[in-house]
Design an enzyme around this catalytic site. Sequence first.
Site, PDB file in Angstrom:
ATOM      1  CD  GLU A   1      12.968  47.358  11.660  1.00  0.00           C
ATOM      2  OE1 GLU A   1      12.856  48.595  11.631  1.00  0.00           O
ATOM      3  OE2 GLU A   1      13.601  46.758  12.538  1.00  0.00           O
ATOM      4  CG  ASP A   2      13.440  50.323   6.817  1.00  0.00           C
ATOM      5  OD1 ASP A   2      12.553  50.193   7.664  1.00  0.00           O
ATOM      6  OD2 ASP A   2      14.374  51.128   6.946  1.00  0.00           O
TER       7      ASP A   2
ATOM      8  CB  CYS B   1      10.330  52.620  11.519  1.00  0.00           C
ATOM      9  SG  CYS B   1      11.528  53.749  12.249  1.00  0.00           S
TER      10      CYS B   1
ATOM     11  CG  ASP C   1       8.822  48.878   9.186  1.00  0.00           C
ATOM     12  OD1 ASP C   1       9.297  48.705   8.046  1.00  0.00           O
ATOM     13  OD2 ASP C   1       9.486  49.373  10.118  1.00  0.00           O
TER      14      ASP C   1
END
Length: 638
Positions: free
Chosen positions: A36-37, A76, A254
């Site tokens: 993520e991120d 997200c 993502d």
Amino acid sequence: MHRINITGIFLLALLLGSYTVSAQNKRPNILWLVIEDTSPQFIGCYGNSQAKTPNIDALAKQGIRFSNAFSTGTVCSPSRSAIITGVRTYELGTGNHRSNYPLPDFIKGFPYYLRQAGYYTSNNKKTDYNTSSAGRITREAWHESSGQAGWWNREPGQPFFAVFNFEDSHQSRTMTNPYYLYEKQVLEQLPAEKQVAAKDIAVPPFFRDSDSMRKQLARIYNGIGLADHRIGKVLDSLRKDNLLDSTIIFFYADHGEGMPRAKTNGIDLGHRVPFIIWFPEMYKHLSPWGAGGTASADLLCFTDLAPTLLQLAGAKVPGYMKGRALLGKGAAPAPGSMLLSSDGSEGVSELCRTVTNGRYSYTRVFMPFMPELFYKKYFDYSDIMQLMRADLKNNLLVKEQKAPFKQRSPEYLFDISKDPWQMHNLAEDPAYREVVAQMRAEMNAGILRDKDVLFLPEYELARISAESTPYVFREDSARYPVRQVLEAASLSGWRSQDALKRQVALLGSPQPYVRYWAAIGLKSQGGAAKAYARQLKAALKDEYPPAQVVLASVCYDLLKDAEAEAILNHAIGDNNMHLSRLAVQMVQYQQHRQAFVPAVTRLIAEVEQKKRKPGAREAAEMFLYSVKGAPLHYNAFW
């Protein structure tokens, strides 16, 4: 001399040939490793020598590393809505983070089609699809979606599609949570030899280089490092189950890095992601890029994932999926450019559209009265944002570091090959006039072609969703005249007499969405709009609430008009969450704000007393924070 058994050799050759054909026809297992991120700049195989990402780097060394992969949103839940459906957020209406609008029943999560084709589908474990249809999507898509899900519960010999999502690099760990939680969630879980020290990192130029800043930025490296460590464990399990030689592995993030100027921001830093595909020997023939250990500059985005997997599985790709298949004989050629979107977050309306060709990234900002670093609760109670705001207040920042706190330009152009941190806006440079004009035309054409429904305020998307879906609504040109709306929105941000005159004239349009965008444009005009005080005050009678609220903000800021003040105070207290949030946002970004402190304070009190739903609370809290300048503390919000 031994006699040669021609028949035996022929039979052996036939058997080997049958094995080869069988191996090539067998459908692959597919593994997704999703972090993520994260932006590519923080990963070793993308050139960061300080990063400690050995497992990701090994996949790149043997696989295909993409330098121009892009998320379809910059936060997200919108990004995941596009991944799971294969449809762009601005077609679905899912671009505003934490919105909850329905999808048509015929739009499925793409693993549904994999299940129909005989695949076992597992998701470990994140869903977060940003739609009221998330429950249906999840039930249809996955055999199992949980923290225990994996390939191990399939039938013997059944091909699988397994997703593992790693939260260690999420903004909560790398920026937002208090430092003691980061120590517990990341540092205590990461072996000491895999940790990156603050002194060893390179500080992006839009941050002031200080010991305090380095301490915060080291969180990014170690969060990604822990995700890499956990990826290694999943790969070990795959190897132990003797599945490595039959599984195609996708690795990606993502959206861009969970730090200021990237996540939730419409420029390239928000969209560009690391992306790797690894092929076992059995399936290397499916790679259009040749053998492993290579890099590709092909453009791809997340709406390409669904059709790619469906084609690998031998399933039919639904007509509503417009992405391209990346692999195999049916692989479509890479486009020369692509249109990307970034919309609202945490109840704050926002709209940016970006066209990229990999090297040049053009972004149109349709609400430039807000800075890049607009107030967002999830960002602002972090140590890093409070550090940045303190540096700004104490005049410790250079010009380029102050820019993210100021009103934006309507257009940005960055040459990523020379300026990967996007510090130098080329949009007003005469040498790049043709590049800007071409990319602007591509953007407009894409918005019209796809009938971008997110030019509607959330107030309207919610009304539509009560009886239909934004996806279906946008197809009705009589109800949604997207060309008229875009023409009005395209004036926003241009501070010229011509644009101002046209915006004032559009306040009389019979089309309410056009009037809304005329008001949004006037919000960016500053004091010049005061010359049209009479027309502005007359337009306060607008019967379309979003247009009336935005225009009231303009009138109050310019004229201190009592009627405008009353409209805004009433809207702040309105039970319609979307109207209340819009009103709070409008007064947040105006010069004269003190008069609205009582109404916003009352809103929060009513939420605490459970007299109203909490939907507008975050925007209200950030308004009071910005007006009063009180320090924010993580625990105060939870």
